[in-house]
Enzyme design. Sequence first.
Site, PDB file in Angstrom:
ATOM      1  N   CYS A  85      39.654 -31.125  47.306  1.00 38.86           N
ATOM      2  CA  CYS A  85      39.490 -30.900  45.864  1.00 38.86           C
ATOM      3  C   CYS A  85      40.627 -30.015  45.354  1.00 38.86           C
ATOM      4  O   CYS A  85      40.891 -28.947  45.911  1.00 38.86           O
ATOM      5  CB  CYS A  85      38.141 -30.237  45.596  1.00 38.86           C
ATOM      6  SG  CYS A  85      37.929 -29.678  43.888  1.00 38.86           S
ATOM      7  N   CYS A  88      39.469 -26.485  44.545  1.00 37.24           N
ATOM      8  CA  CYS A  88      39.290 -25.637  45.733  1.00 37.24           C
ATOM      9  C   CYS A  88      40.638 -25.191  46.281  1.00 37.24           C
ATOM     10  O   CYS A  88      40.786 -24.054  46.743  1.00 37.24           O
ATOM     11  CB  CYS A  88      38.509 -26.393  46.810  1.00 37.24           C
ATOM     12  SG  CYS A  88      36.841 -26.873  46.299  1.00 37.24           S
TER      13      CYS A  88
END
Length: 223
Positions: A85, A88
């Site tokens: 992600c 992230c």
Amino acid sequence: MSFLQDPNFFTLGMWSIGAGALGAAALALLLANTDVFLSKSQKATLEYLEDIDLKTLEKEPKTFKAKELWEKNGAVIMAVRRPGCFLCREEAADLSSLKPKLDELGVPLYAVVKEQVKTEVKDFQPYFKGEIFLDEKKKFYGPQRRKMMFMGFVRLGVWYNFFRARSGGFSGNLEGEGFILGGVFVVGSGKQGILLEHREKEFGDKVNPASVLEAVRKIKPQT
């Protein structure tokens, strides 16, 4: 019953149905952007975290108790929602920017992931400057495991986070499970306890690096 044959009656009826549908959609959108339907987090205890089993990511993995991470010098630990992600990865880069200061203070930086998919962890490592371990039972994502499903894509805060990370040059993919929300912990040495617990409330809700450093400075290394 002549009013049933009146075209204006049907026009008014259709307009009323349309207005009602728009009103319901607007209300749903408004509620989705409040915290009303967000999963409520339950604070972890030191005893809960200490007993978590973690695995190294070597070819022959070793299992150990999580308390080994912070027993001597405390630790900063990121529970990664999904390594691929881009949100992230952005948070990982933010935490990694603290590494020189953490090294100066003698406090290690770690991350845990909940699964190993293809080369996702390896591809995450350029963004994260600490060791990474596997939490197969997803305990760092509890004790009350929380999820954000597709509601996340109608939250204005999430879209703001998307644009912020994209503007920062971060990119990613869709590999792996990404609905279970993560977080960041600062844990003191020995039995000092949890000094900071940031639970991600929506996609891209990252911890404030200044708050992390503030908590780290409270750690009292074991002598």
